[in-house]
Design an enzyme around this catalytic site. Structure first.
Site, PDB file in Angstrom:
ATOM      1  N   ALA A 242       0.786  -1.239   0.000  1.00  0.00           N
ATOM      2  CA  ALA A 242       0.000   0.000   0.000  1.00  0.00           C
ATOM      3  C   ALA A 242       0.814   1.283   0.000  1.00  0.00           C
ATOM      4  CB  ALA A 242      -0.917   0.006   1.223  1.00  0.00           C
ATOM      5  N   ALA A 243       1.996   1.282   0.626  1.00  0.00           N
ATOM      6  CA  ALA A 243       2.726   2.535   0.800  1.00  0.00           C
ATOM      7  C   ALA A 243       3.209   3.072  -0.556  1.00  0.00           C
ATOM      8  CB  ALA A 243       3.916   2.314   1.740  1.00  0.00           C
ATOM      9  N   PRO A 244       3.298   4.415  -0.695  1.00  0.00           N
ATOM     10  CA  PRO A 244       3.085   5.477   0.306  1.00  0.00           C
ATOM     11  C   PRO A 244       1.643   5.871   0.558  1.00  0.00           C
ATOM     12  CG  PRO A 244       3.770   6.463  -1.751  1.00  0.00           C
ATOM     13  CD  PRO A 244       3.804   4.972  -1.971  1.00  0.00           C
ATOM     14  N   GLY A 245       0.671   5.201  -0.095  1.00  0.00           N
ATOM     15  CA  GLY A 245      -0.686   5.291   0.399  1.00  0.00           C
ATOM     16  C   GLY A 245      -1.712   6.061  -0.400  1.00  0.00           C
ATOM     17  N   GLY A 246      -1.417   6.441  -1.619  1.00  0.00           N
ATOM     18  CA  GLY A 246      -2.400   7.186  -2.396  1.00  0.00           C
ATOM     19  C   GLY A 246      -3.709   6.436  -2.546  1.00  0.00           C
ATOM     20  N   LYS A 247      -3.626   5.139  -2.842  1.00  0.00           N
ATOM     21  CA  LYS A 247      -4.837   4.335  -3.042  1.00  0.00           C
ATOM     22  C   LYS A 247      -5.551   4.097  -1.715  1.00  0.00           C
ATOM     23  CE  LYS A 247      -2.491   2.095  -6.917  1.00  0.00           C
ATOM     24  NZ  LYS A 247      -1.205   2.799  -6.663  1.00  0.00           N
ATOM     25  N   ASP A 262       2.083  -3.225   4.032  1.00  0.00           N
ATOM     26  CA  ASP A 262       3.307  -3.003   3.263  1.00  0.00           C
ATOM     27  C   ASP A 262       4.481  -3.585   4.053  1.00  0.00           C
ATOM     28  OD1 ASP A 262       4.039  -1.093   0.702  1.00  0.00           O
ATOM     29  OD2 ASP A 262       5.736  -1.319   2.074  1.00  0.00           O
ATOM     30  N   ASP A 288       4.242  -9.010   5.409  1.00  0.00           N
ATOM     31  CA  ASP A 288       4.314  -9.650   4.102  1.00  0.00           C
ATOM     32  C   ASP A 288       2.893  -9.855   3.566  1.00  0.00           C
ATOM     33  OD1 ASP A 288       4.661 -11.352   1.914  1.00  0.00           O
ATOM     34  OD2 ASP A 288       6.224 -12.536   2.895  1.00  0.00           O
ATOM     35  N   CYS A 355       2.811  -1.025 -12.013  1.00  0.00           N
ATOM     36  CA  CYS A 355       3.291   0.158 -12.739  1.00  0.00           C
ATOM     37  C   CYS A 355       4.415  -0.264 -13.694  1.00  0.00           C
ATOM     38  CB  CYS A 355       3.746   1.247 -11.780  1.00  0.00           C
ATOM     39  SG  CYS A 355       4.980   0.737 -10.558  1.00  0.00           S
TER      40      CYS A 355
END
Length: 424
Positions: A242-247, A262, A288, A355
């Site tokens: 998840a990090a840095p967390g935009g979603k 994360d 994990d 990405c």
């Protein structure tokens, strides 16, 4: 700031150190920053150092083409990087006297290569005389063959030229707003997908609404997976990697009960800070992704990948990597996708995304998953109203984004994403 100022000299010296790390040690800039490479610099000098390092890495091929005319043999890496930095500055409008003197001073104080200061002086003076005119005639820098070859095979030579143009141009600043926040005060362009794009943002933390937590920085392409998942208030949602967390922030702002996972404690701390600034909440787990348990209404898996879609913002990547990690990443993605599918409750849904520009890390993963799991279907209706081009929908039902798309708007990151639904 004068080019003779000590801080300007330190910014350039740090830039050369960063180039040494990327081109000599295969380290990413993010790793260098996390290790404290910029800690001793003032904020304005940190910004200058980062800007210079990115400019040199984007322009490396051009700088080397100009320098090769004036070098009988390649000097040691640190000296070569000083020449590259000087060349990029000179060919980008830097004052010849200040740039040349700064590079000579830096090299002269090097404990092993100080005797090469005369060569640096002579070469950069020739570059100052003829380099700017030559610079404009040189082609847009190409990707290294380890990456260019598979991309041409996947998308064709013309598309890859468009990607390289986007990489060379760099990336504008894209912003995602909290529901109800008015970002019109920021100016810029409202993109069809809902992100706001600023072409010359300046210092991010000084922009209106930052301190109030009205928005966060997130590339327009990266904002789409959470939009596709379309979480509803009260739903239990798992955000893996998840990090840095935009979603995470997108889904929390939509009212979901988000658990964000994360493996990196440092990156998770950034997510914690982002949540605090925006006044949003989520359960955070440092761990994990393959060890998570439970059943969730929706899962978002932004799987570890080659990150080849982010080169316009991270031009160090093609120079620090060589593609040798592709096999391991592809295997890990398949494992994560299968495990994440087990965490989706019957009737639930999952977004798988990477990405990456490589089909093996996107389209192929979903094709194989659809064959492996009889209860999995790809949802093609989720793209309605997203603001994306129908031509970007792939054969197996995902969405393929590339840096050569939206060229007139400033491009986008390369991304692949698919919404997968589980039978009830």
């Amino acid at each position: 700031m004068s080019d003779k100022a000590p801080d300007a000299l330190q910014a350039r010296r740090t830039t050369i150190y960063l180039l040494d790390q990327v081109l000599g040690e295969g380290r990413l800039l993010a790793e260098c920053f996390a290790a404290g490479a910029l800690e001793k610099l003032q904020p304005q000098d940190r910004a200058r150092t980062q800007r210079l390092a990115l400019e040199v890495l984007r322009s490396l091929e051009r700088a080397d083409r100009i320098l090769q005319k004036h070098l009988k043999k390649k000097p040691p890496l640190t000296v070569m990087n000083a020449l590259r930095l000087g060349t990029v500055e000179l060919c980008s409008g830097g004052a010849a006297h200040g740039v040349v003197n700064a590079m000579v001073t830096i090299v002269s104080k090097h404990r092993r290569h100080g005797q090469l200061k005369g060569m640096v002086n002579a070469v950069l003076r020739k570059v100052a005389d003829h380099g700017p005119a030559e610079w404009a005639k040189l082609r847009i820098p190409r990707l290294p063959n380890w990456l260019r070859k598979p991309l041409v095979q996947a998308w064709g030579a013309e598309a890859v030229l468009g990607m390289e143009a986007a990489h060379f141009a760099g990336a504008p600043l894209d912003i995602t707003a909290k529901p109800g926040a008015d970002l019109s005060v920021l100016g810029g362009e409202l993109l069809p997908t809902g992100s706001r794009r600023l072409s010359d943002a300046g210092q991010v933390s000084a922009l209106p609404g930052y301190e109030a937590g009205d928005w966060w920085v997130q590339d327009a392409a990266a904002a789409l997976p959470a939009q596709m998942l379309d979480v509803q208030p009260g739903e239990r949602v798992l955000d893996l990697c998840a990090a840095p967390g935009g979603k995470t922030m997108q889904m929390a702002a939509d009212g979901a009960q988000v658990t964000a996972v994360d493996a990196s404690a440092g990156r998770m701390e950034r997510l914690r800070e982002n949540l605090a600034r925006t006044g949003l909440s989520a359960d955070l787990i440092v761990g994990d992704a393959l060890e998570q348990t439970g059943q969730f209404d929706a899962v978002l898996l932004d799987a570890p990948c080659s990150a080849t879609g982010t080169i316009r913002r991270h031009p160090d990547l093609p120079h620090a990597k060589d593609g040798s990690e592709f096999g391991g990443l592809i295997e890990l993605q398949a494992q994560m996708l299968a495990h994440a599918w087990d965490l989706v409750k019957p009737g639930g849904r999952m977004v798988f995304c990477t990405c990456s520009l490589l089909p093996d890390e996107g389209e192929c993963q979903v094709e194989e998953a659809l064959e492996m799991f009889p209860d999995m279907t790809a949802d093609r209706e989720c793209f309605d109203g997203l603001g994306t081009d129908p031509a970007w929908i792939t054969e197996e039902g995902g969405l393929r984004l590339r840096p050569d798309y939206w060229a007139e708007r400033g491009s986008m990151d390369g991304f692949y994403m698919a919404l997968l639904r589980k039978a009830g």
